[in-house]
Design a protein around this motif. Structure first.
Motif, PDB file in Angstrom:
ATOM      1  N   LYS A  32      26.367  60.253   3.574  1.00 53.79           N
ATOM      2  CA  LYS A  32      27.114  59.671   2.164  1.00 53.79           C
ATOM      3  C   LYS A  32      28.475  60.285   2.014  1.00 53.79           C
ATOM      4  N   GLY A  33      28.439  61.650   2.464  1.00 54.10           N
ATOM      5  CA  GLY A  33      29.817  62.263   2.208  1.00 54.10           C
ATOM      6  C   GLY A  33      31.036  61.910   3.267  1.00 54.10           C
ATOM      7  N   ILE A  34      30.665  61.274   4.338  1.00 56.53           N
ATOM      8  CA  ILE A  34      31.661  60.953   5.279  1.00 56.53           C
ATOM      9  C   ILE A  34      32.804  59.988   4.720  1.00 56.53           C
ATOM     10  N   THR A  35      34.174  60.416   4.656  1.00 55.87           N
ATOM     11  CA  THR A  35      35.086  59.618   4.143  1.00 55.87           C
ATOM     12  C   THR A  35      35.745  58.522   5.270  1.00 55.87           C
ATOM     13  N   TYR A  36      35.514  59.209   6.756  1.00 58.75           N
ATOM     14  CA  TYR A  36      36.111  58.219   7.644  1.00 58.75           C
ATOM     15  C   TYR A  36      35.268  58.224   8.746  1.00 58.75           C
ATOM     16  N   ILE A  37      35.669  57.362   9.805  1.00 59.75           N
ATOM     17  CA  ILE A  37      34.856  57.154  11.011  1.00 59.75           C
ATOM     18  C   ILE A  37      35.879  57.357  12.151  1.00 59.75           C
ATOM     19  N   SER A  38      35.560  58.744  12.900  1.00 61.21           N
ATOM     20  CA  SER A  38      36.424  59.311  13.674  1.00 61.21           C
ATOM     21  C   SER A  38      36.656  58.544  14.936  1.00 61.21           C
ATOM     22  N   GLN A  39      37.794  58.739  15.569  1.00 66.82           N
ATOM     23  CA  GLN A  39      38.261  58.106  16.682  1.00 66.82           C
ATOM     24  C   GLN A  39      37.246  58.356  17.857  1.00 66.82           C
ATOM     25  N   GLY A  40      36.556  56.749  18.157  1.00 69.70           N
ATOM     26  CA  GLY A  40      35.864  56.676  19.052  1.00 69.70           C
ATOM     27  C   GLY A  40      34.374  57.087  18.847  1.00 69.70           C
ATOM     28  N   MET A  41      33.862  57.201  17.518  1.00 66.91           N
ATOM     29  CA  MET A  41      32.822  58.117  17.157  1.00 66.91           C
ATOM     30  C   MET A  41      31.453  57.019  17.893  1.00 66.91           C
ATOM     31  N   PHE A  42      31.568  55.777  18.007  1.00 69.31           N
ATOM     32  CA  PHE A  42      30.513  55.130  18.191  1.00 69.31           C
ATOM     33  C   PHE A  42      30.792  54.204  19.698  1.00 69.31           C
ATOM     34  N   SER A  43      31.857  54.487  20.093  1.00 63.81           N
ATOM     35  CA  SER A  43      32.573  53.956  21.440  1.00 63.81           C
ATOM     36  C   SER A  43      31.421  53.766  22.364  1.00 63.81           C
ATOM     37  N   SER A  44      31.238  52.335  23.139  1.00 62.46           N
ATOM     38  CA  SER A  44      30.254  52.353  24.051  1.00 62.46           C
ATOM     39  C   SER A  44      28.773  52.513  23.750  1.00 62.46           C
ATOM     40  N   CYS A  45      28.306  52.495  22.669  1.00 63.61           N
ATOM     41  CA  CYS A  45      27.193  52.532  22.079  1.00 63.61           C
ATOM     42  C   CYS A  45      26.421  51.127  22.199  1.00 63.61           C
ATOM     43  N   LYS A  46      26.167  50.849  23.542  1.00 65.02           N
ATOM     44  CA  LYS A  46      25.860  49.567  23.953  1.00 65.02           C
ATOM     45  C   LYS A  46      24.577  48.808  23.638  1.00 65.02           C
ATOM     46  N   ARG A  47      23.685  49.737  22.802  1.00 67.51           N
ATOM     47  CA  ARG A  47      22.579  48.737  22.229  1.00 67.51           C
ATOM     48  C   ARG A  47      22.626  48.975  20.582  1.00 67.51           C
ATOM     49  N   LEU A  48      23.750  49.283  20.114  1.00 65.41           N
ATOM     50  CA  LEU A  48      24.004  49.333  18.734  1.00 65.41           C
ATOM     51  C   LEU A  48      24.296  47.809  18.012  1.00 65.41           C
ATOM     52  N   SER A  49      23.138  47.325  17.480  1.00 61.73           N
ATOM     53  CA  SER A  49      23.484  45.882  17.418  1.00 61.73           C
ATOM     54  C   SER A  49      24.094  45.633  15.774  1.00 61.73           C
ATOM     55  N   SER A  50      23.835  46.593  14.864  1.00 59.57           N
ATOM     56  CA  SER A  50      24.191  46.265  13.463  1.00 59.57           C
ATOM     57  C   SER A  50      24.829  47.709  12.906  1.00 59.57           C
TER      58      SER A  50
END
Length: 414
Positions: free
Chosen positions: A232-250
């Motif tokens: 909850k304390g995160i204020t931004y999603i950093s560069q490439g944080m989830f890039s190429s997470c190829k099973r992340l559907s939602s």
């Protein structure tokens, strides 16, 4: 004579029986009636606790006469209670059992079960293969990685050598392809860049709400990861944080996040649903590029620029809700969105960049408002089915020479 003796004996026995009955009745009514110091027989109700007992101090209770017009109260002390113990973690070796009422304390060593969990205080014993560095500024530890051990499940302890574990270093678990799960304690506040990058079989990770910083590409190419919840304390999603997470559907971005940085979800090829809160005001370049399964997107009204390649090659994207205050759609922003049919641009828009909609082969209708001052070359390249509706009565001077390079039909003054 004998007859009289029998009668006397019978009367005596009857008298004893009557006396016993009276005593029994008196005993049964004792809890409800009691004689006070004034000699009056009161009809008391249930005891009411005014103050609970502790291990250090007796409590008090009272009861009130229920007879009409009588307010007499009877008070009584309550016996001392037992200790009110609470378990506190002291270190990775010991815990304390402390009474919250009288401060009585017992210190003992952890009693770990077969899963490395203390049966008394629930402290989780960390994986022994972990490596650390000590931070002298705040007397804490940073996890820097593993020794040569091959572990599939890693547990990071909240305390090591009697000091808190607060950080996971850059590259700490990078390319540990055998890693399948990791347990991060609530003591951790920061996760470094590339910390879990390339952990291709990592499928389970819990990010506690204590974490306020996650570095760039921290979960890059974690191709087995199907679900993750941001703290909850995160204020931004950093560069490439989830890039190429190829099973992340939602994915649901929590309220309070204001920025989605470049490449944040780039190449998440099965991402179908993304919820962006109204708190987001900036979405980076290529943030959702190559999200080939994404079908719809609602962009918050605080976003004023769609940057280059932000939604490029989202080949199934057919429903786009643009922000009301949008000013600029940069070059290649929606390139090759092959399922996009109709787009109504907001009246605040001033710029459409070069090749912004190139390759949108099914785009049939776009309405361009009067506010648009510039359209870059090849903005609608390969839009072979497009009819362009312009509210301007003629081509503005700021529109580039090849803005409509295919010479698609234009309805001026729409």
């Amino acid at each position: 004579m004998q007859k009289n003796s029998l009668i006397t004996l019978a009367l005596f026995i009857l008298n004893l029986i009557l006396t016993a009955v009276c005593l029994t009745l008196l005993f049964l009514t004792f809890n409800f009636k009691s004689t006070a110091q004034d000699g009056v027989l009161h009809n008391y109700g249930e005891w009411i606790v005014e103050k609970k007992s502790t291990c250090a101090e007796k409590g008090r209770m009272y009861r009130i006469c229920g007879d009409e017009g009588c307010t007499h109260m009877e008070w009584s002390a309550m016996p001392l209670s037992s200790h009110n113990f609470k378990t506190e973690l002291l270190s990775d070796k010991k815990h304390a059992t402390v009474c919250t009422d009288c401060s009585a304390e017992t210190v003992s060593e952890h009693e770990f079960d077969e899963n490395g969990v203390c049966s008394v205080c629930s402290f989780i014993q960390g994986s022994t293969a972990l490596k650390y560095t000590f931070n002298t500024t705040d007397r804490s530890y940073t996890v820097t990685g593993l020794d040569n051990s091959v572990l599939t499940d890693v547990i990071i302890p909240s305390v090591y050598n009697e000091c808190p574990v607060k950080r996971i270093a850059d590259n700490a678990f990078k390319d540990k392809i055998y890693l399948r799960s990791i347990n991060i304690p609530r003591s951790v506040v920061a996760i470094g860049s590339y910390a879990f990058s390339g952990c291709n079989y990592l499928s389970e990770i819990t990010l506690p709400d204590s974490v306020t910083y996650i570095g760039s590409y921290a979960l890059y190419n974690c191709s087995a990861l199907t679900d993750v919840t941001l703290p909850k304390g995160i204020t931004y999603i950093s560069q490439g944080m989830f890039s190429s997470c190829k099973r992340l559907s939602s994915f649901a971005i929590p309220d309070g996040v204001t920025k989605i940085k470049d490449y944040a979800f780039n190449n998440c090829t099965v991402l179908k649903n993304i919820q962006i809160p109204d708190s987001v005001t900036d979405i980076g370049a290529s943030a959702f590029q190559f999200c080939a399964a994404l079908r719809s997107i609602k962009i918050p009204n605080g976003v004023k620029t769609i940057k280059s390649y932000t939604f490029g090659y989202c080949s199934l994207l057919s429903d786009i809700q643009l922000p009301n205050n949008l000013i600029s759609i940069n070059y290649y922003a929606f390139t090759s969105c092959n399922m996009l049919h109709t787009l109504h641009l907001p009246d605040t828009l001033t710029n459409i960049g070069e090749e912004a909609f190139s390759g949108c082969t099914t785009l049939e209708k776009i309405i361009i408002p009067l506010s648009v001052e510039n359209i870059g070359n090849y903005a609608f390249r390969s839009c072979n089915n497009l009819t362009i509706y312009c509210k301007s009565p003629s081509k503005p001077e700021g529109w580039q020479r090849y803005w409509n390079n295919l010479d698609r039909p234009v309805i001026w003054g729409y």
